[in-house]
Design a protein around this motif. Structure first.
Motif, PDB file in Angstrom:
ATOM      1  N   LEU A 265      29.362   1.624 -34.495  1.00  0.00           N
ATOM      2  CA  LEU A 265      29.379   1.502 -33.035  1.00  0.00           C
ATOM      3  C   LEU A 265      28.050   1.951 -32.432  1.00  0.00           C
ATOM      4  O   LEU A 265      27.544   1.331 -31.497  1.00  0.00           O
ATOM      5  CB  LEU A 265      30.535   2.318 -32.456  1.00  0.00           C
ATOM      6  CG  LEU A 265      31.927   1.741 -32.763  1.00  0.00           C
ATOM      7  CD1 LEU A 265      33.021   2.732 -32.391  1.00  0.00           C
ATOM      8  CD2 LEU A 265      32.138   0.417 -32.037  1.00  0.00           C
ATOM      9  N   GLU A 266      27.483   3.020 -33.012  1.00  0.00           N
ATOM     10  CA  GLU A 266      26.169   3.477 -32.538  1.00  0.00           C
ATOM     11  C   GLU A 266      25.112   2.381 -32.752  1.00  0.00           C
ATOM     12  O   GLU A 266      24.277   2.121 -31.874  1.00  0.00           O
ATOM     13  CB  GLU A 266      25.763   4.757 -33.280  1.00  0.00           C
ATOM     14  CG  GLU A 266      24.420   5.332 -32.817  1.00  0.00           C
ATOM     15  CD  GLU A 266      23.935   6.503 -33.679  1.00  0.00           C
ATOM     16  OE1 GLU A 266      24.774   7.138 -34.371  1.00  0.00           O
ATOM     17  OE2 GLU A 266      22.722   6.777 -33.650  1.00  0.00           O
TER      18      GLU A 266
ATOM     19  N   SER B  66      30.878  -2.283 -42.893  1.00  0.00           N
ATOM     20  CA  SER B  66      30.550  -0.958 -43.403  1.00  0.00           C
ATOM     21  C   SER B  66      31.039  -0.864 -44.833  1.00  0.00           C
ATOM     22  O   SER B  66      31.916  -1.623 -45.259  1.00  0.00           O
ATOM     23  CB  SER B  66      31.186   0.130 -42.539  1.00  0.00           C
ATOM     24  OG  SER B  66      32.565   0.207 -42.800  1.00  0.00           O
TER      25      SER B  66
ATOM     26  N   THR C 117      20.396   4.038 -36.696  1.00  0.00           N
ATOM     27  CA  THR C 117      21.168   5.211 -36.279  1.00  0.00           C
ATOM     28  C   THR C 117      20.534   6.467 -36.873  1.00  0.00           C
ATOM     29  O   THR C 117      19.529   6.402 -37.575  1.00  0.00           O
ATOM     30  CB  THR C 117      22.611   5.130 -36.800  1.00  0.00           C
ATOM     31  OG1 THR C 117      22.583   5.317 -38.227  1.00  0.00           O
ATOM     32  CG2 THR C 117      23.242   3.780 -36.465  1.00  0.00           C
TER      33      THR C 117
ATOM     34  N   ARG D 262      25.738  -0.501 -30.163  1.00  0.00           N
ATOM     35  CA  ARG D 262      25.296  -0.104 -28.822  1.00  0.00           C
ATOM     36  C   ARG D 262      23.775  -0.022 -28.743  1.00  0.00           C
ATOM     37  O   ARG D 262      23.166  -0.482 -27.777  1.00  0.00           O
ATOM     38  CB  ARG D 262      25.867   1.281 -28.464  1.00  0.00           C
ATOM     39  CG  ARG D 262      27.348   1.281 -28.154  1.00  0.00           C
ATOM     40  CD  ARG D 262      27.765   2.631 -27.534  1.00  0.00           C
ATOM     41  NE  ARG D 262      29.212   2.764 -27.552  1.00  0.00           N
ATOM     42  CZ  ARG D 262      29.893   3.468 -28.473  1.00  0.00           C
ATOM     43  NH1 ARG D 262      29.254   4.126 -29.427  1.00  0.00           N
ATOM     44  NH2 ARG D 262      31.206   3.519 -28.430  1.00  0.00           N
TER      45      ARG D 262
ATOM     46  N   VAL E 230      30.454  12.697 -39.349  1.00  0.00           N
ATOM     47  CA  VAL E 230      30.205  11.383 -38.754  1.00  0.00           C
ATOM     48  C   VAL E 230      30.886  10.325 -39.614  1.00  0.00           C
ATOM     49  O   VAL E 230      30.710  10.305 -40.829  1.00  0.00           O
ATOM     50  CB  VAL E 230      28.687  11.091 -38.668  1.00  0.00           C
ATOM     51  CG1 VAL E 230      28.434   9.712 -38.100  1.00  0.00           C
ATOM     52  CG2 VAL E 230      27.999  12.155 -37.830  1.00  0.00           C
ATOM     53  N   SER E 231      31.669   9.452 -38.976  1.00  0.00           N
ATOM     54  CA  SER E 231      32.345   8.405 -39.744  1.00  0.00           C
ATOM     55  C   SER E 231      31.517   7.128 -39.732  1.00  0.00           C
ATOM     56  O   SER E 231      30.649   6.939 -38.881  1.00  0.00           O
ATOM     57  CB  SER E 231      33.725   8.127 -39.142  1.00  0.00           C
ATOM     58  OG  SER E 231      33.602   7.348 -37.973  1.00  0.00           O
ATOM     59  N   GLU E 232      31.831   6.248 -40.672  1.00  0.00           N
ATOM     60  CA  GLU E 232      31.142   4.955 -40.700  1.00  0.00           C
ATOM     61  C   GLU E 232      31.356   4.182 -39.407  1.00  0.00           C
ATOM     62  O   GLU E 232      30.441   3.518 -38.920  1.00  0.00           O
ATOM     63  CB  GLU E 232      31.657   4.110 -41.866  1.00  0.00           C
ATOM     64  CG  GLU E 232      31.009   4.435 -43.175  1.00  0.00           C
ATOM     65  CD  GLU E 232      31.414   3.460 -44.249  1.00  0.00           C
ATOM     66  OE1 GLU E 232      32.292   2.606 -44.010  1.00  0.00           O
ATOM     67  OE2 GLU E 232      30.844   3.551 -45.340  1.00  0.00           O
ATOM     68  N   LEU E 233      32.579   4.250 -38.865  1.00  0.00           N
ATOM     69  CA  LEU E 233      32.830   3.498 -37.627  1.00  0.00           C
ATOM     70  C   LEU E 233      31.992   4.047 -36.475  1.00  0.00           C
ATOM     71  O   LEU E 233      31.507   3.288 -35.639  1.00  0.00           O
ATOM     72  CB  LEU E 233      34.318   3.507 -37.283  1.00  0.00           C
ATOM     73  CG  LEU E 233      35.205   2.687 -38.228  1.00  0.00           C
ATOM     74  CD1 LEU E 233      36.652   2.718 -37.769  1.00  0.00           C
ATOM     75  CD2 LEU E 233      34.720   1.244 -38.329  1.00  0.00           C
ATOM     76  N   ASP E 234      31.808   5.395 -36.443  1.00  0.00           N
ATOM     77  CA  ASP E 234      30.898   5.970 -35.446  1.00  0.00           C
ATOM     78  C   ASP E 234      29.510   5.335 -35.571  1.00  0.00           C
ATOM     79  O   ASP E 234      28.869   4.978 -34.581  1.00  0.00           O
ATOM     80  CB  ASP E 234      30.721   7.487 -35.663  1.00  0.00           C
ATOM     81  CG  ASP E 234      31.982   8.286 -35.396  1.00  0.00           C
ATOM     82  OD1 ASP E 234      32.853   7.783 -34.677  1.00  0.00           O
ATOM     83  OD2 ASP E 234      32.079   9.419 -35.923  1.00  0.00           O
ATOM     84  N   LEU E 235      29.065   5.224 -36.807  1.00  0.00           N
ATOM     85  CA  LEU E 235      27.711   4.716 -37.047  1.00  0.00           C
ATOM     86  C   LEU E 235      27.595   3.236 -36.694  1.00  0.00           C
ATOM     87  O   LEU E 235      26.593   2.794 -36.119  1.00  0.00           O
ATOM     88  CB  LEU E 235      27.308   4.930 -38.504  1.00  0.00           C
ATOM     89  CG  LEU E 235      27.082   6.391 -38.917  1.00  0.00           C
ATOM     90  CD1 LEU E 235      26.932   6.488 -40.430  1.00  0.00           C
ATOM     91  CD2 LEU E 235      25.840   6.962 -38.230  1.00  0.00           C
TER      92      LEU E 235
END
Lengths: 384, 136
Positions: free
Chosen positions: A33-34, A57, A17, A37, A26-31
């Motif tokens: 999921l990135e 995480s 990422t 994906r 930016v949150s850990e969950l964003d990262l």
């Protein structure tokens, strides 16, 4: 060549990422999921193909089982380990038929807020360690100092390692320290942290994540991507990290037995390894691993790393993305990034200046003597 | 008035309490295997050499040498005054422990240097075992 269950498994997608010292907003969950994906896209696979998970995480403390519903409840296997060990754990689940396609992802953001202290994951809590002011740099310094005493290893060799790896990161556009070239003299002139370690001998702190997708070697051939096959791997532990003294006589060669097993699983030797994505929390740890894994003799690592041997064009290219010293050091996701870097290198996905020409075999490692564990993984362009 | 923050003090466990109780009495205690006589530290439920279950708490002479060292300039947390010297002490009885070297110029520390334990009370419960250059 010997057959081993790992040989029936391949890595088909790798992704890192965004990485930065601080990823604002930016949150850990964003990262996470990135990373999921990105790794699935790299593998030409979709969430519906996933039947095994090991996603986690650091601060949020995401557990893989929490993520099973994200995939419609289809994943039936979840893993619990980190980095190289997580890859081995997932590969063995696939090889044993417990699942077919596993996504591994890890990320960290928002963990380091009290900058007056060293980062929280470096600070021990144990009763025989914390009260004496230990933290990771000091633990690893005690190992380096003993080696310097036994073999005459010089600070200049440590500085050569740090500068070479940092200059690899300087050439990687996604590295936190992209564009930041340093010389060995810069390393030796940087402020002392815990002698013999200067600031530039030490890993950076940053935020980010990484992801991987593994599946059967059979399925891997049908995805239209270059599979990176597992050739061998093993773990080695001398005890819990940071609860007692890192005594060289007991843990100095951590990883030797793991490397011997990994090489024996595929009939290869250190001379067959084209790229070394070794764990680089501190400069000396690379010298130690080169000796422990058999790339050079005991005590000769300090001389081995000189004269360009560990650069991209050298005989033993080391940490080709800049590693923890320059690319990024996001919590435990950095353990996974040793494997993603090995995959990128063998897939020819790095900028030309960082590409090791004709590389077909890479070795990744996690952990070091100061942490009382050292795990290794061998991957290759061709199936063993 | 703000007080200087305090360093993290040990919280003894059922396994380690004899060691910390010893420190309060200015005795440096480690475990000795009744079967194979190996010295064991940090505290364990069985011998790390023979898996024997009979470990006795015994007093160390408190004398030894520096096995490895590092002078720390970036503190673990602000409560530690820098620079401070971390050592692995190798005790005469053949066991190792982490500690700090005190009463010694950081430039003077060297592997093999003779050292001896010195106790410093930190709280009602905790006395920490430090080391200093040997005087005897």
């Amino acid at each position: 060549m010997p057959r081993h269950p790992l040989h029936d498994v391949a890595i088909v997608g790798a992704y890192h990422t965004r990485q930065a010292r601080v990823l604002e907003g930016v949150s850990e969950l964003d990262l996470v999921l990135e990373a999921i994906r990105g790794a699935l896209a790299a593998a030409h696979l979709a969430p519906g193909d996933v039947d095994g998970l090991n996603v986690r995480s650091s601060v949020w403390r995401l557990h893989a089982r929490e993520a099973v519903p994200w995939f419609g409840g289809r994943p039936m296997w979840t893993g619990v380990t980190l980095g190289v060990e997580a890859v081995l754990e997932a590969a063995l689940a696939i090889a044993c038929g417990m699942c077919e396609t596993v996504v591994i992802a890890d990320a960290q953001a928002g963990a380091y807020t009290d900058r007056a202290s060293t980062s929280p994951w470096t600070r021990p809590t144990n009763e025989f360690v914390a009260c004496f002011g230990l933290y990771t740099a000091a633990e690893f310094a005690l190992i380096a100092r003993r080696h310097m005493h036994l073999y005459g290893t010089r600070p200049e060799a440590l500085a050569e390692v740090a500068a070479t790896i940092r200059n690899h990161g300087a050439l990687h556009p996604d590295a936190v320290f992209h564009g930041r070239r340093v010389t060995p003299e810069d390393v030796l002139a940087s402020r002392m942290v815990a002698d013999p370690y200067h600031l530039l001998d030490c890993a950076i702190n940053s935020e980010g994540g990484a992801g991987l997708v593994l599946t059967t070697a059979e399925r891997a051939r049908d995805l239209g991507v270059q599979p990176i096959f597992l050739l061998g791997g093993a773990t080695e532990r001398q005890g819990m990290a940071y609860v007692g003294p890192p005594v060289w006589d007991r843990c100095g060669w951590s990883g030797r037995r793991a490397a011997e097993r990994a090489f024996a699983q595929c009939g290869l030797a250190p001379a067959d390894v084209d790229v070394c994505e070794f764990y680089d929390p501190f400069s000396f740890e690379l010298i130690r691993q080169l000796e422990a894994f058999g790339f050079c003799k005991e005590g000769e690592g300090g001389d081995f790393v000189m004269d360009g041997r560990i650069g991209i064009g050298g005989e033993c290219p080391l940490v080709t993305n800049g590693g923890l010293l320059s690319f990024s050091h996001p919590g435990t996701a950095q353990l996974l990034q040793k494997v993603t870097s090995a995959v990128f290198q063998l897939q020819g996905a790095y900028p030309e200046a960082l590409t090791v020409p004709g590389a077909t075999v890479a070795m990744a490692s996690n952990g070091g003597a100061g942490a009382l564990f050292c795990d290794v993984l061998l991957v290759g362009w061709e199936q063993a | 008035m703000s007080e200087r923050p305090t360093i993290p003090l040990p919280r003894p466990t059922a396994l380690s309490r004899p060691h910390w109780q010893g420190c309060r009495e200015e005795r440096l205690r480690f475990q000795r295997c009744r079967d194979c006589h190996a010295a064991v530290f940090i505290p364990q439920p069985v011998c790390t050499a023979c898996f024997g279950p009979h470990l006795d708490w015994v007093d160390s002479s408190g004398r030894g040498t520096v096995y490895s060292h590092t002078v720390v300039h970036r503190p673990q947390q602000p409560a530690f005054a820098v620079p401070y010297t971390v050592v692995i002490a190798e005790l005469e009885e053949g066991w190792h422990m982490l500690s700090n070297l005190v009463d010694c110029d950081p430039a003077e520390v060297a592997i093999g240097m003779p050292i001896e334990v010195v106790f410093r009370p930190m709280s009602d419960e905790i006395t920490l075992p430090y080391f200093r250059p040997a005087r005897r």
